[in-house]
Write an enzyme that holds these catalytic residues in place. Structure first.
Site, PDB file in Angstrom:
ATOM      1  N   LYS A  61       9.486  -6.143  -2.295  1.00  0.00           N
ATOM      2  CA  LYS A  61       8.326  -6.867  -2.697  1.00  0.00           C
ATOM      3  C   LYS A  61       8.163  -7.110  -4.350  1.00  0.00           C
ATOM      4  CE  LYS A  61       5.273  -5.486   0.967  1.00  0.00           C
ATOM      5  NZ  LYS A  61       4.083  -4.592   1.380  1.00  0.00           N
ATOM      6  N   GLY A 116      -1.178  -6.555  -0.171  1.00  0.00           N
ATOM      7  CA  GLY A 116      -2.105  -7.660   0.111  1.00  0.00           C
ATOM      8  C   GLY A 116      -3.110  -8.046  -1.070  1.00  0.00           C
ATOM      9  N   CYS A 168     -14.409  18.806 -13.640  1.00  0.00           N
ATOM     10  CA  CYS A 168     -13.479  17.966 -12.827  1.00  0.00           C
ATOM     11  C   CYS A 168     -12.073  18.765 -12.762  1.00  0.00           C
ATOM     12  CB  CYS A 168     -12.716  16.558 -13.651  1.00  0.00           C
ATOM     13  SG  CYS A 168     -11.461  15.550 -12.938  1.00  0.00           S
ATOM     14  N   ASN A 200      -3.403   3.860  -0.556  1.00  0.00           N
ATOM     15  CA  ASN A 200      -3.403   5.168  -0.318  1.00  0.00           C
ATOM     16  C   ASN A 200      -3.842   6.121  -1.233  1.00  0.00           C
ATOM     17  OD1 ASN A 200      -0.966   6.881  -1.173  1.00  0.00           O
ATOM     18  ND2 ASN A 200      -0.337   4.796  -0.456  1.00  0.00           N
ATOM     19  N   CYS A 217     -13.350   9.719 -13.635  1.00  0.00           N
ATOM     20  CA  CYS A 217     -11.849   9.677 -13.291  1.00  0.00           C
ATOM     21  C   CYS A 217     -11.954   9.762 -11.796  1.00  0.00           C
ATOM     22  CB  CYS A 217     -10.805  10.531 -14.088  1.00  0.00           C
ATOM     23  SG  CYS A 217     -10.636  11.886 -12.972  1.00  0.00           S
ATOM     24  N   CYS A 239      -2.652   2.289  12.611  1.00  0.00           N
ATOM     25  CA  CYS A 239      -2.793   2.920  11.375  1.00  0.00           C
ATOM     26  C   CYS A 239      -4.101   2.061  10.569  1.00  0.00           C
ATOM     27  CB  CYS A 239      -2.028   3.027  10.449  1.00  0.00           C
ATOM     28  SG  CYS A 239      -0.770   4.317  10.774  1.00  0.00           S
ATOM     29  N   ASP A 245       6.528  -1.267  -6.855  1.00  0.00           N
ATOM     30  CA  ASP A 245       6.265  -1.029  -5.477  1.00  0.00           C
ATOM     31  C   ASP A 245       7.574  -0.600  -4.785  1.00  0.00           C
ATOM     32  OD1 ASP A 245       4.000  -2.769  -3.187  1.00  0.00           O
ATOM     33  OD2 ASP A 245       5.892  -1.699  -2.427  1.00  0.00           O
TER      34      ASP A 245
HETATM   35 ZN   LIG Z   1     -12.068  13.586 -13.715  1.00  0.00          ZN
END
Ligand SMILES: [Zn+2]
Lengths: 428, 174
Positions: free
Chosen positions: A139, A95, A318, A199, A241, A265, A116
């Site tokens: 797609k 979308g 991180c 996701n 990040c 969902c 995709d």
């Molecule tokens: Zn990071």
């Protein structure tokens, strides 16, 4: 085909004149109309504009770029035609991604790489871009079909794969590093990666690739309740990040406990997705063509029409190893950066900008300043101060005592033996 | 652990936790992680069998241990419903959980993403993130797939979306 249709139309015409029974007339009229419609469709299907060698600023109705080149004449953009040099990778052609791809195609972007693994379904028809007759196509293929018709000047590459798998990731990485489109470009083969996936898992994969390649990218997202979204600029080493801080979401303002999730969902709206795609491509154009201010994070709460902004610094703790490497490089490059900034400031001091920027806040509209949102509702994540209405979607991993690495070689620590043990359990 | 039923909770605490944070692109560290995955799966499968609650079979489908295939089943009204189960270990594992797929049920329920990936509850991802890298494949099955089957299979059966294999056999014979 065209000749056949002409014949059919003239035959129907003579049939209409010669017919004696008037009760058949309505039916023949209807057939005539159908044949005419097919003739129109056929015509529109065959007319394809030819490629344009240079972008012209000439305002004639046959020039697809005249209104874009006008941005240059007005002084908004310095050199619009540079857009043809740029490559943009779009991950996720749903979308948001499909609409972003169409916008960039209409803007005359040089090259688009589309990723995709999904197919077009009727359930996608509440969103923009894909058409019902494309149901069943991948797609990526359907997008290439439409986009190449809209603008044949754009170089389109489609990759039908899942980037989260080991093989998909390898292809993803090698496609991003391929420099055949512009061999003189430094760094990777693309100027920007746009993440338009739906996701967390796929976002983490785009983050991994971009950290490893030192590739600037933009994140986009629409919430599962379809009433909020965001875009975010990520520059490895310079900004946080995607793994530096737990993912952020714009709170919809709905109490989570009252949100009925049972049975579905995710919801989606073409409006929210269109708005987010628009914000994403606007930021992309500003980043590539160097005009205006490129947003680091811009949220969208559709229920309240609230657009929070903020910045996030990288996290020195991180969990992503490539992110830590980029952070180190960024710190080491500070003297070079400072010298370049000083040189630029010196030049600007000598020759003031030719296009004076409109005085900020000409009409005295009061805007919420970033500094103003440090009220009582602000939650400090350690890396950034979250403005009101933005919350973490996932928690940080708990600290746990790291077990000492013990290399015990024995029957219980042999991979083949363990595999056999599981198979034995599986057998009965 | 808000939002989980007591039996899932107690089962979960009995599955051995993993220690090595490594994904499929991490070479030797991944092999070490894979050993821990096997140990956890062996312990979980044995535990299920001893409690007479055996409900899945899973094996690596390639030598690298990045693709897994097997079966899972659920008993509803004394009938056993069995499905193919598959998933890939994502390149960002274990920061992100594997996406469990039941390809035979693709398109039959709203609680599924395209490709037959099951739609997990709002409780799963936060718990997984909090416990990285201690949770592995066995934990994903226990926390993700088991509650999904318990919630969805009765609905799918009662609404007629899925039929027991014996019913399918008799109806195709007649
Ligand atoms: Zn990071």
């Amino acid at each position: 085909m065209e000749v056949e249709l002409k014949e059919l139309l003239s035959d129907l015409h003579s049939l209409k004149k010669s017919i004696s029974d008037p009760s058949h007339l309505a039916l023949i009229e209807k057939m005539h109309l159908h044949a005419e419609n097919i003739a129109t469709l056929e015509k529109s299907g065959t007319i394809r504009r030819s490629k344009v060698k240079d972008m012209s600023a000439e305002v004639v109705d046959s020039n697809p770029y005249s209104r874009l080149m006008a941005l240059q004449r007005m002084g908004i953009v310095n050199n619009y035609e540079r857009i043809r040099e740029f490559s943009v990778a779009i991950v996720g052609i749903g979308g948001v991604g499909s609409v972003a791809a169409e916008m960039l195609t209409r803007c005359g972007i040089g090259r688009l790489l589309l990723y995709d693994y999904d197919k077009v379904e009727l359930a996608n028809m509440n969103r923009l871009f894909f058409r019902p007759e494309q149901v069943g196509m991948t797609k990526t293929d359907a997008a290439v079909q439409t986009l190449s018709e809209i603008n044949p000047d754009v170089v389109l590459e489609s990759y039908t794969l899942n980037i989260t798998t080991v093989e998909g990731f390898d292809t993803f990485m090698s496609s991003l590093t391929n420099k055949s489109f512009r061999p003189t470009k430094s760094g990777s083969g693309v100027d920007l990666v746009l993440s338009c996936v739906d996701n967390y898992e796929a976002r983490m994969v785009v983050n991994q690739a971009c950290n490893e390649l030192n590739q600037t990218w933009m994140e986009s997202g629409v919430s599962e309740d379809a009433v909020s979204g965001h875009i975010q600029l990520l520059i490895p080493g310079e900004t946080a990040c995607f793994a530096c801080v737990p993912p952020l979401v714009v709170a919809s303002g709905i109490d989570e406990r009252t949100l009925k999730r049972e049975g579905v969902c995710a919801a989606s709206l073409p409006t929210t997705m269109g708005v987010v795609a628009g914000l994403l491509v606007q930021n992309t154009l500003k980043y590539l063509l160097k005009f205006g201010q490129v947003s680091r994070y811009l949220g969208y709460n559709a229920l309240k029409d609230y657009f929070p902004t903020m910045e996030m610094k990288p996290n020195s703790q991180c969990s992503n190893a490539a992110c830590l490497e980029r952070q180190k490089e960024y710190i080491l490059a500070k003297p070079t950066r400072d010298a370049a900034a000083k040189a630029k400031a010196d030049i600007e001091a000598v020759s003031p900008a030719e296009n004076p920027v409109h005085a900020d806040n000409e009409w005295n509209i009061s805007v919420v300043d970033d500094e103003e949102v440090d009220g009582s509702d602000v939650k400090n994540s350690g890396i950034c101060v979250l403005p009101e209405g933005i919350v973490h979607e996932l928690p940080v991993a708990d600290d746990y005592p790291k077990a000492p690495v013990t290399e015990t070689v024995g029957p219980a620590d042999d991979l083949e033996e363990l595999r056999r043990q599981l198979e034995a359990l599986n057998a009965d | 652990m808000e939002g989980w039923d007591p039996s899932t909770k107690s089962t979960l605490t009995q599955i051995p936790l993993l220690t090595i944070k490594a994904g499929p692109r991490d070479g030797a560290a991944w092999t070490q992680r894979l050993k821990e995955e096997y140990k956890a799966l062996i312990a979980y499968t044995s535990m299920n069998k001893s409690k007479d609650n055996d409900w899945f079979r899973i094996s690596a489908a390639n030598p690298e241990g990045t693709r897994w295939k097997g079966k899972c089943w659920y008993v509803h009204n004394l009938l056993k419903y069995e499905f193919d189960l598959q998933f890939d270990i994502p390149v960002t594992y274990p920061a992100t959980a594997p996406e469990l797929e039941l390809p035979e049920l693709d398109g039959k329920t709203e609680k599924m993403y395209r490709g037959g990936k099951i739609c997990l509850t709002v409780h799963f991802k936060p718990l997984w993130a909090k416990n990285c890298p201690r949770f592995g494949i066995a934990h994903a099955l226990c926390l993700g797939l088991a509650p999904w089957l318990a919630a969805e299979i009765p609905v799918l059966v009662d609404s007629g979306m899925i039929k027991h294999k014996d019913d399918v056999a008799t109806s195709s014979e007649s």
